[in-house]
Design a protein around this motif. Structure first.
Motif, PDB file in Angstrom:
ATOM      1  N   VAL A   5       0.787  -1.058   0.058  1.00 49.39           N
ATOM      2  CA  VAL A   5       0.037  -0.136  -0.014  1.00 49.39           C
ATOM      3  C   VAL A   5       0.791   1.316   0.062  1.00 49.39           C
ATOM      4  N   SER A   6       0.591   2.266  -0.859  1.00 52.41           N
ATOM      5  CA  SER A   6       1.449   3.397  -0.855  1.00 52.41           C
ATOM      6  C   SER A   6       0.532   4.472  -0.047  1.00 52.41           C
ATOM      7  N   VAL A   7       1.450   5.092   0.791  1.00 53.66           N
ATOM      8  CA  VAL A   7       0.947   6.025   1.729  1.00 53.66           C
ATOM      9  C   VAL A   7       1.767   7.209   1.591  1.00 53.66           C
ATOM     10  N   ARG A   8       1.092   8.486   1.283  1.00 51.04           N
ATOM     11  CA  ARG A   8       2.113   9.760   1.042  1.00 51.04           C
ATOM     12  C   ARG A   8       1.038  10.837   1.535  1.00 51.04           C
ATOM     13  N   GLY A   9       1.562  11.927   2.437  1.00 56.19           N
ATOM     14  CA  GLY A   9       0.756  13.006   2.769  1.00 56.19           C
ATOM     15  C   GLY A   9       1.785  13.771   3.694  1.00 56.19           C
ATOM     16  N   TRP A  10       0.768  14.703   4.384  1.00 58.88           N
ATOM     17  CA  TRP A  10       1.518  15.737   5.082  1.00 58.88           C
ATOM     18  C   TRP A  10       0.620  16.148   6.491  1.00 58.88           C
ATOM     19  N   LEU A  11       1.306  16.358   7.459  1.00 57.91           N
ATOM     20  CA  LEU A  11       0.833  17.086   8.714  1.00 57.91           C
ATOM     21  C   LEU A  11       1.265  18.523   8.633  1.00 57.91           C
ATOM     22  N   GLU A  12       0.372  19.506   9.109  1.00 52.81           N
ATOM     23  CA  GLU A  12       1.043  21.016   9.547  1.00 52.81           C
ATOM     24  C   GLU A  12       0.631  20.957  11.058  1.00 52.81           C
ATOM     25  N   LEU A  13       1.965  21.316  11.424  1.00 56.38           N
ATOM     26  CA  LEU A  13       2.093  21.325  12.629  1.00 56.38           C
ATOM     27  C   LEU A  13       2.629  22.625  13.380  1.00 56.38           C
ATOM     28  N   ASP A  14       2.683  22.893  14.804  1.00 57.31           N
ATOM     29  CA  ASP A  14       3.042  24.052  15.217  1.00 57.31           C
ATOM     30  C   ASP A  14       4.658  23.540  15.664  1.00 57.31           C
ATOM     31  N   PHE A  15       5.577  24.433  15.637  1.00 53.94           N
ATOM     32  CA  PHE A  15       7.012  24.143  15.769  1.00 53.94           C
ATOM     33  C   PHE A  15       7.034  23.342  17.283  1.00 53.94           C
ATOM     34  N   ALA A  16       6.271  24.056  18.191  1.00 49.66           N
ATOM     35  CA  ALA A  16       6.369  23.282  19.572  1.00 49.66           C
ATOM     36  C   ALA A  16       5.910  21.895  19.442  1.00 49.66           C
ATOM     37  N   HIS A  17       5.172  21.291  18.619  1.00 49.66           N
ATOM     38  CA  HIS A  17       4.796  20.060  18.568  1.00 49.66           C
ATOM     39  C   HIS A  17       5.947  18.955  18.073  1.00 49.66           C
ATOM     40  N   ARG A  18       7.108  19.471  17.522  1.00 52.93           N
ATOM     41  CA  ARG A  18       7.838  18.683  17.020  1.00 52.93           C
ATOM     42  C   ARG A  18       8.727  17.729  18.034  1.00 52.93           C
ATOM     43  N   PRO A  19       9.049  18.211  19.093  1.00 56.33           N
ATOM     44  CA  PRO A  19       9.377  16.971  20.255  1.00 56.33           C
ATOM     45  C   PRO A  19       8.815  15.861  20.288  1.00 56.33           C
ATOM     46  N   ASP A  20       7.231  16.172  20.408  1.00 62.58           N
ATOM     47  CA  ASP A  20       6.230  15.155  20.841  1.00 62.58           C
ATOM     48  C   ASP A  20       6.040  14.398  19.505  1.00 62.58           C
ATOM     49  N   ALA A  21       6.045  15.000  18.364  1.00 60.94           N
ATOM     50  CA  ALA A  21       5.980  14.378  16.927  1.00 60.94           C
ATOM     51  C   ALA A  21       7.015  13.186  16.835  1.00 60.94           C
ATOM     52  N   GLU A  22       8.357  13.594  17.321  1.00 62.11           N
ATOM     53  CA  GLU A  22       9.362  12.950  17.058  1.00 62.11           C
ATOM     54  C   GLU A  22       9.258  11.645  17.787  1.00 62.11           C
ATOM     55  N   ARG A  23       8.895  11.748  18.977  1.00 59.81           N
ATOM     56  CA  ARG A  23       8.376  10.614  19.847  1.00 59.81           C
ATOM     57  C   ARG A  23       7.640   9.844  19.382  1.00 59.81           C
ATOM     58  N   THR A  44       4.320  27.589  10.179  1.00 63.04           N
ATOM     59  CA  THR A  44       3.981  26.260  10.108  1.00 63.04           C
ATOM     60  C   THR A  44       5.083  25.279   9.748  1.00 63.04           C
ATOM     61  N   LEU A  45       5.189  24.061  10.552  1.00 61.52           N
ATOM     62  CA  LEU A  45       5.924  23.170  10.342  1.00 61.52           C
ATOM     63  C   LEU A  45       5.282  22.019   9.770  1.00 61.52           C
ATOM     64  N   TYR A  46       5.870  21.409   8.546  1.00 66.15           N
ATOM     65  CA  TYR A  46       5.190  20.461   7.876  1.00 66.15           C
ATOM     66  C   TYR A  46       6.079  19.378   8.175  1.00 66.15           C
ATOM     67  N   LEU A  47       5.325  18.120   8.441  1.00 69.49           N
ATOM     68  CA  LEU A  47       5.634  16.724   8.535  1.00 69.49           C
ATOM     69  C   LEU A  47       5.057  16.008   7.468  1.00 69.49           C
ATOM     70  N   PHE A  48       6.075  15.539   6.568  1.00 71.96           N
ATOM     71  CA  PHE A  48       5.671  14.648   5.513  1.00 71.96           C
ATOM     72  C   PHE A  48       5.795  12.876   5.695  1.00 71.96           C
ATOM     73  N   TYR A  49       5.057  12.188   5.142  1.00 70.29           N
ATOM     74  CA  TYR A  49       5.291  10.871   4.918  1.00 70.29           C
ATOM     75  C   TYR A  49       5.210  10.554   3.657  1.00 70.29           C
ATOM     76  N   GLY A  50       5.942   9.392   3.280  1.00 68.10           N
ATOM     77  CA  GLY A  50       5.911   8.637   1.842  1.00 68.10           C
ATOM     78  C   GLY A  50       6.562   7.443   1.865  1.00 68.10           C
ATOM     79  N   GLY A  51       5.691   6.286   1.410  1.00 69.59           N
ATOM     80  CA  GLY A  51       6.369   4.968   1.624  1.00 69.59           C
ATOM     81  C   GLY A  51       5.413   4.142   1.234  1.00 69.59           C
ATOM     82  N   ASP A  52       5.914   2.906   0.654  1.00 67.09           N
ATOM     83  CA  ASP A  52       5.395   1.778   0.287  1.00 67.09           C
ATOM     84  C   ASP A  52       5.266   0.807   1.643  1.00 67.09           C
TER      85      ASP A  52
END
Length: 117
Positions: A5-23, A44-52
């Protein structure tokens, strides 16, 4: 062998979300699909994902997206992560995960099924 399954997309986050998002992203086989901009800018901090991913592992990716969606607001504006992910499989099906208001909603997307071919 199993279907992919191919998954690709993004999330818009606040910069302060980054440490929790990394966890939430963690460090496993499919975590390599997550990426931050090399030089983020503006508000806005964007977090991207792309993968099969193997079909059987799709629930792991979805669970991470749900945990990211559930991150609490970091300021009085009440902004939560939001975004969209496009998911296609080898059967030619296409759908989206809409991320908003702390939840992930499945939305059929037959008009973009051409991405699966």
């Amino acid at each position: 062998m199993g279907m992919y399954v191919s998954v690709r997309g993004w999330l818009e986050l606040d910069f302060a979300h980054r440490p929790d998002a990394e966890r939430v992203i963690g460090d496993d086989h499919y975590s390599g699909g997550w990426a931050w901009p090399v030089k983020p800018f503006n508000w806005t901090l964007y977090l991207f994902y792309g993968g099969d991913v193997r079909e059987g592992a799709l629930h792991e990716i979805r669970a991470r997206v749900e945990r990211l969606a559930a991150l609490p607001p970091v300021d009085e504006d009440g902004d939560r992560p939001r975004g969209v992910f496009v998911v296609t499989d080898e059967r030619g099906r296409a759908w989206c995960w809409h991320v908003r208001e702390g939840a992930v909603l499945d939305v059929a997307a037959p008009d973009i099924a051409w991405l699966a071919s």
